[in-house]
Design an enzyme around this catalytic site. Structure first.
Site, PDB file in Angstrom:
ATOM      1  N   LYS A 193      -5.471 -10.264 -12.676  1.00 57.50           N
ATOM      2  CA  LYS A 193      -6.232 -10.897 -11.593  1.00 57.50           C
ATOM      3  C   LYS A 193      -7.501 -10.079 -11.320  1.00 57.50           C
ATOM      4  CE  LYS A 193      -5.765 -12.181  -6.754  1.00 57.50           C
ATOM      5  NZ  LYS A 193      -6.070 -11.429  -5.590  1.00 57.50           N
ATOM      6  N   LYS A 220     -11.225  -5.539  -7.383  1.00 61.78           N
ATOM      7  CA  LYS A 220     -11.984  -4.290  -7.503  1.00 61.78           C
ATOM      8  C   LYS A 220     -11.049  -3.107  -7.746  1.00 61.78           C
ATOM      9  CE  LYS A 220     -12.258  -3.485  -2.566  1.00 61.78           C
ATOM     10  NZ  LYS A 220     -11.447  -4.653  -2.173  1.00 61.78           N
ATOM     11  N   LYS A 257       0.848  -1.204   0.000  1.00 63.97           N
ATOM     12  CA  LYS A 257       0.000   0.000   0.000  1.00 63.97           C
ATOM     13  C   LYS A 257       0.878   1.247   0.000  1.00 63.97           C
ATOM     14  CE  LYS A 257      -4.368  -1.214   0.075  1.00 63.97           C
ATOM     15  NZ  LYS A 257      -4.822  -2.260   0.999  1.00 63.97           N
TER      16      LYS A 257
END
Ligand code: TRP
Length: 322
Positions: free
Chosen positions: A190, A193, A110
């Site tokens: 892959k 969302k 992240k």
């Protein structure tokens, strides 16, 4: 054996969630005592819009039930309904080293993506440890990306035991969900969302059909054999094909040619409706009865607290708070 897993209500349920996780959750109900929860507090690290947040939580609860998580067999609840989870999370924090959390891939990823990390995001694995330990789970089915968080859970529990000299927690083992079930998205990456390449399980048919018809393919002419490697359409057809006959049709269509990508996509849409038709109907029924969904979640919370509350009392005593 007690099984526990959670899903974050951070987006609409898509077929990757189903084949990668929820299908296995449903199967595990046959042989185990299962606890399945909506990880709403975790989702707050990314969804910070209360209206959207409420919608996502209701939607996930409805989807869980529609897909076959059965409240008569499993305990289905919402994380934030168990106050013991956040309380335990604090006690665990005090025995968790910064270094352990700094080594977590999901956190480092992240940060590498440029996300300004909050303390919540940093502490995410500690909250997850609390989820798992508070109901004394033995087995935790998770995707490969969450394996490290299970190791953190075991480390943190071990560190609590070492610090206070009492073995209160059950050390959980992961069940790593099958890699075969990694579902490609409509763009071939892959399904996720965050790539906006998902095929949703619920909601109106039309946009879903459009998404399926828009799966990225190459320009091999109709009559020629089609490549299967890195071909999202091929993999999706294989995942969905309902029986041996259909699987054989998929194989021969690719190997021999004669079937165009457009017709294959139409077939995929038929498989999709066959696979999710019943769940989609149940979802529409339950969506009209939110009070029933709430009732199920409340009953689940009560059940989870039967384990959580006494364990919490023990933990408070051990640390000296009571
Ligand atoms: N972190 C998990 C995910 O994103 C969700 C989760 C939260 C979870 N708490 C958990 C999974 C406890 C298993 C057990 O997929």
């Amino acid at each position: 054996m007690r099984v526990l897993s959670g899903v974050q209500p951070s987006g609409k349920l898509h077929i990757g969630n189903y084949f990668g996780a929820i299908r296995q959750f449903v199967r595990l109900q046959e042989a185990h005592e299962c606890f399945y929860f909506l990880a709403d507090l975790h989702a707050l690290t990314t969804v910070q819009d209360p209206t959207r947040f409420r919608d996502l939580v209701t939607d996930l609860a409805t989807g869980f039930l529609a897909l076959g998580l059965d409240p008569d067999r499993s305990t289905v609840y919402r994380q934030s309904d168990i106050p013991e989870v956040t309380e335990l999370s604090w006690y665990l924090s005090t025995v968790t080293s910064m270094g352990l959390l700094q080594r977590c891939h999901s956190f480092k990823d992240k940060v590498a993506q440029g996300v300004e990390p909050s303390h919540g995001l940093f502490a995410y694995p500690v909250l997850m440890a609390a989820d798992i330990l508070i109901v004394k789970s033995d087995l935790v089915p998770v995707g490969k990306d969450q394996k490290q968080h299970l190791e953190v859970t075991r480390d943190v529990a071990g560190s609590f035991h070492a610090t206070f000299g009492e073995e209160v927690f059950v050390l959980p083992k992961p069940i790593i969900l099958d890699d075969v079930a990694v579902v490609p998205g409509v763009d071939g990456r892959k399904m996720s969302k965050s790539y906006d390449n998902t095929i949703e399980i619920f909601g109106p048919e039309k946009p879903i059909r459009k998404k399926i018809m828009g799966i990225v393919t190459d320009s091999t002419p109709v009559e020629e054999p089609k490549p299967t490697e890195d071909n999202a359409l091929y993999h999706l057809l294989k995942i969905f094909a309902p029986d041996d006959g259909e699987r054989a049709w998929v194989e021969s269509s690719f190997a021999e040619g004669g079937v165009g990508y457009g017709d294959m996509k139409k077939r995929l849409f038929e498989y999709y409706l066959q696979t999710f038709g019943d769940a989609r109907a149940r979802y529409e029924e339950l969506k009209d009865d939110p009070a029933e969904v709430e009732r199920i979640l409340a009953a689940g919370a009560e059940k989870a607290r039967e384990t959580a509350a006494p364990l919490m009392a023990e933990v408070r005593h051990i640390v000296g708070v009571k």
